[in-house]
Design a protein around this motif. Structure first.
Motif, short mmCIF file in Angstrom:
data_model
loop_
_atom_site.label_atom_id
_atom_site.label_comp_id
_atom_site.label_asym_id
_atom_site.label_seq_id
_atom_site.Cartn_x
_atom_site.Cartn_y
_atom_site.Cartn_z
N SER A 269 46.54 -12.14 -63.42
CA SER A 269 46.00 -11.38 -62.30
C SER A 269 45.60 -9.99 -62.76
O SER A 269 46.10 -9.48 -63.77
CB SER A 269 47.03 -11.27 -61.17
OG SER A 269 48.11 -10.45 -61.57
N CYS A 270 44.69 -9.37 -62.01
CA CYS A 270 44.25 -8.00 -62.29
C CYS A 270 43.52 -7.46 -61.08
O CYS A 270 42.57 -8.09 -60.59
CB CYS A 270 43.34 -7.98 -63.53
SG CYS A 270 42.80 -6.34 -64.02
N LEU B 124 43.63 -15.30 -61.59
CA LEU B 124 42.97 -16.26 -62.47
C LEU B 124 43.71 -17.59 -62.37
O LEU B 124 44.91 -17.66 -62.62
CB LEU B 124 42.99 -15.76 -63.92
CG LEU B 124 42.48 -16.73 -64.99
CD1 LEU B 124 41.01 -17.05 -64.77
CD2 LEU B 124 42.72 -16.17 -66.39
N TYR C 65 38.05 -23.21 -64.27
CA TYR C 65 38.73 -21.95 -63.99
C TYR C 65 38.19 -21.35 -62.69
O TYR C 65 37.06 -21.63 -62.27
CB TYR C 65 38.53 -20.96 -65.14
CG TYR C 65 39.06 -21.46 -66.46
CD1 TYR C 65 40.40 -21.30 -66.80
CD2 TYR C 65 38.22 -22.11 -67.36
CE1 TYR C 65 40.89 -21.77 -68.00
CE2 TYR C 65 38.70 -22.58 -68.56
CZ TYR C 65 40.04 -22.40 -68.88
OH TYR C 65 40.52 -22.88 -70.08
N LEU D 202 38.31 -17.54 -60.21
CA LEU D 202 38.74 -16.19 -59.85
C LEU D 202 38.90 -16.20 -58.33
O LEU D 202 37.98 -16.58 -57.61
CB LEU D 202 37.70 -15.14 -60.25
CG LEU D 202 37.75 -14.61 -61.67
CD1 LEU D 202 36.73 -13.50 -61.83
CD2 LEU D 202 39.13 -14.10 -62.04
N LEU E 5 43.88 -11.96 -67.54
CA LEU E 5 42.70 -11.41 -66.88
C LEU E 5 42.78 -9.90 -67.00
O LEU E 5 43.81 -9.30 -66.68
CB LEU E 5 42.67 -11.82 -65.40
CG LEU E 5 41.54 -11.25 -64.55
CD1 LEU E 5 40.19 -11.75 -65.04
CD2 LEU E 5 41.75 -11.62 -63.08
N TYR F 298 35.18 -7.69 -65.28
CA TYR F 298 36.45 -8.39 -65.51
C TYR F 298 36.25 -9.42 -66.61
O TYR F 298 35.19 -10.05 -66.70
CB TYR F 298 36.93 -9.04 -64.21
CG TYR F 298 37.45 -8.02 -63.23
CD1 TYR F 298 38.79 -7.67 -63.19
CD2 TYR F 298 36.56 -7.36 -62.37
CE1 TYR F 298 39.25 -6.71 -62.32
CE2 TYR F 298 37.02 -6.39 -61.49
CZ TYR F 298 38.37 -6.07 -61.47
OH TYR F 298 38.82 -5.10 -60.62
N LYS F 299 37.28 -9.56 -67.44
CA LYS F 299 37.19 -10.48 -68.58
C LYS F 299 38.45 -11.34 -68.68
O LYS F 299 39.55 -10.87 -68.38
CB LYS F 299 37.00 -9.69 -69.88
CG LYS F 299 35.68 -8.91 -69.95
CD LYS F 299 35.52 -8.18 -71.28
CE LYS F 299 34.20 -7.45 -71.34
NZ LYS F 299 34.01 -6.74 -72.64
N VAL F 300 38.25 -12.57 -69.09
CA VAL F 300 39.34 -13.52 -69.28
C VAL F 300 39.56 -13.71 -70.78
O VAL F 300 38.61 -13.94 -71.53
CB VAL F 300 39.00 -14.88 -68.63
CG1 VAL F 300 40.10 -15.90 -68.93
CG2 VAL F 300 38.80 -14.72 -67.13
N CYS G 96 32.99 -11.94 -66.88
CA CYS G 96 32.53 -12.32 -65.54
C CYS G 96 31.17 -11.72 -65.23
O CYS G 96 30.45 -12.21 -64.36
CB CYS G 96 33.55 -11.86 -64.50
SG CYS G 96 35.16 -12.64 -64.66
N THR H 292 49.21 -7.51 -68.19
CA THR H 292 48.04 -6.64 -68.12
C THR H 292 48.44 -5.25 -67.67
O THR H 292 49.00 -5.06 -66.59
CB THR H 292 46.99 -7.22 -67.16
OG1 THR H 292 46.59 -8.51 -67.63
CG2 THR H 292 45.76 -6.33 -67.10
#
Length: 352
Positions: free
Chosen positions: A104-105, A110, A118, A120, A146, A155-157, A192, A215
């Motif tokens: 999560s973020c 996620l 996947y 979001l 995330l 946002y990036k995974v 993303c 995170t």
């Protein structure tokens, strides 16, 4: 609250924009959604990306944190008020019973479902966005997280996968039939913003179990081991790493002096800081120490005498769940999140 909002709405067009901004950003999420339908001025403010960022920051500072668990029928509980439980309604027809909470973020969760699907998801607004990844074999060791790249506002995974097999000897066959060892770790990052995956070439570490990243400041962190078969021969070196989403590189952090392969601990975050709960045994009595990193990249401090262990565990503790000695919980069963308006469908700023 509704009556107060209606009284304030009578001043539509008379209240300065900055004042309306300050009033609305302090509202709880549910009250703010009601405020959004009161009048056009308020709706425009609440829909503004700059307001969404300000409200997100205020939610963190006011401790509006919830814990979500129980895939595929998610349930959440407020850490400030654990009596406020409720079920989230999500499009369960899109999920199998194997769906997992991977990280999560900033209010986004996620989710992973099956081999390469996947999602979001913002559990506060109920908005859901899907994307695909590379095929994932069952039984692989996995690290997920995330994070948020503030420079590109995306946002990036992060996905780290290790596929390995051991040597198998067949005593009925000649040595030439011995099966070779296969041990490969790969790391990829998904943006993303660009809707694309990228392979991270250099990952000189070993992972031994599944782990949800911790995170902090938008960067995901894990506990890993140096690839000792290459660098250190028979030695096992424990390392704290984080993924710099700006440079898209893995970097190392200092570690506590007690952190070795045989250590027993939980690794996570508490009140905006990286945190360890270190388990030791003294005279057959278990001792739990609290270690925090006050500033990112600096040394670890033992704050056991200042912080009650129950306060860390029951309120505000967010942990990654990798190895058997790493944490006493299973990975991918839950995550903390902050109530926010951040949209998984947003444009360049991923905010509104």
């Amino acid at each position: 609250m509704e009556e107060s909002l209606m009284k304030l709405s009578k001043f539509e067009g008379q209240l300065p924009h900055d004042l309306v901004f300050k009033i609305l950003e302090r509202l709880s999420f549910k009250s703010m959604l009601k405020a959004k339908s009161v009048c056009k001025q308020w709706r425009d403010v609440v829909s503004d990306p700059s307001f969404i960022e300000a409200h997100l920051s205020k939610s963190y500072s006011l401790g509006r944190i919830r814990y979500i668990h129980g895939a595929p029928m998610m349930k959440s509980v407020g850490l400030d008020d654990q009596e406020t439980r409720y079920e989230h309604t999500i499009p369960t027809t899109e999920f199998s019973r194997y769906v997992e909470i991977l990280g999560s973020c900033n209010g986004l969760i996620l989710l992973g479902d099956g081999d390469r699907s996947y999602f979001l998801w913002n559990p506060s607004t109920r908005l859901l966005r899907s994307f695909t990844g590379r095929f994932l074999f069952r039984g692989e060791f996995r690290h997920f997280a995330l994070g948020y790249d503030s420079t590109t506002r995306a946002y990036k995974v992060v996905r780290i996968v290790r596929v390995h097999s051991h040597k198998v000897y067949d005593r009925f066959k000649a040595p030439s039939y011995e099966k070779s060892v296969y041990d490969v770790t790969s790391a990829h990052v998904y943006s993303c913003k660009t809707n694309s995956w990228k392979k991270i070439e250099h990952f000189p570490y070993v992972i031994f179990e599944d782990a949800q990243g911790v995170t902090m400041n938008g960067y995901p962190h894990w506990i890993v081991f140096w690839d000792h078969f290459v660098e250190y021969k028979d030695k096992v070196i424990v390392v704290i790493v984080y993924f710099d989403l700006v440079e898209e590189k893995f970097k190392e952090l200092p570690k506590p002096s007690w952190l070795v392969e045989s250590s027993s601990y939980s690794f996570g975050s508490f009140e905006g800081k990286l945190c360890f709960i270190h388990y030791t045994t003294v005279r057959q009595r278990e001792i739990r120490e609290i270690w925090v990193m006050e500033k990112h990249g600096e040394s670890w401090i033992n704050v056991s005498s200042k912080i009650n262990i129950k306060r860390v565990i029951l309120r505000g503790w967010s942990s990654g769940h990798p190895y058997a000695n790493y944490s006493r919980e299973k990975p991918f069963i839950g995550a903390q999140y902050v109530e926010s308006l951040v949209s998984p469908y947003a444009g360049n700023d991923m905010a509104g």
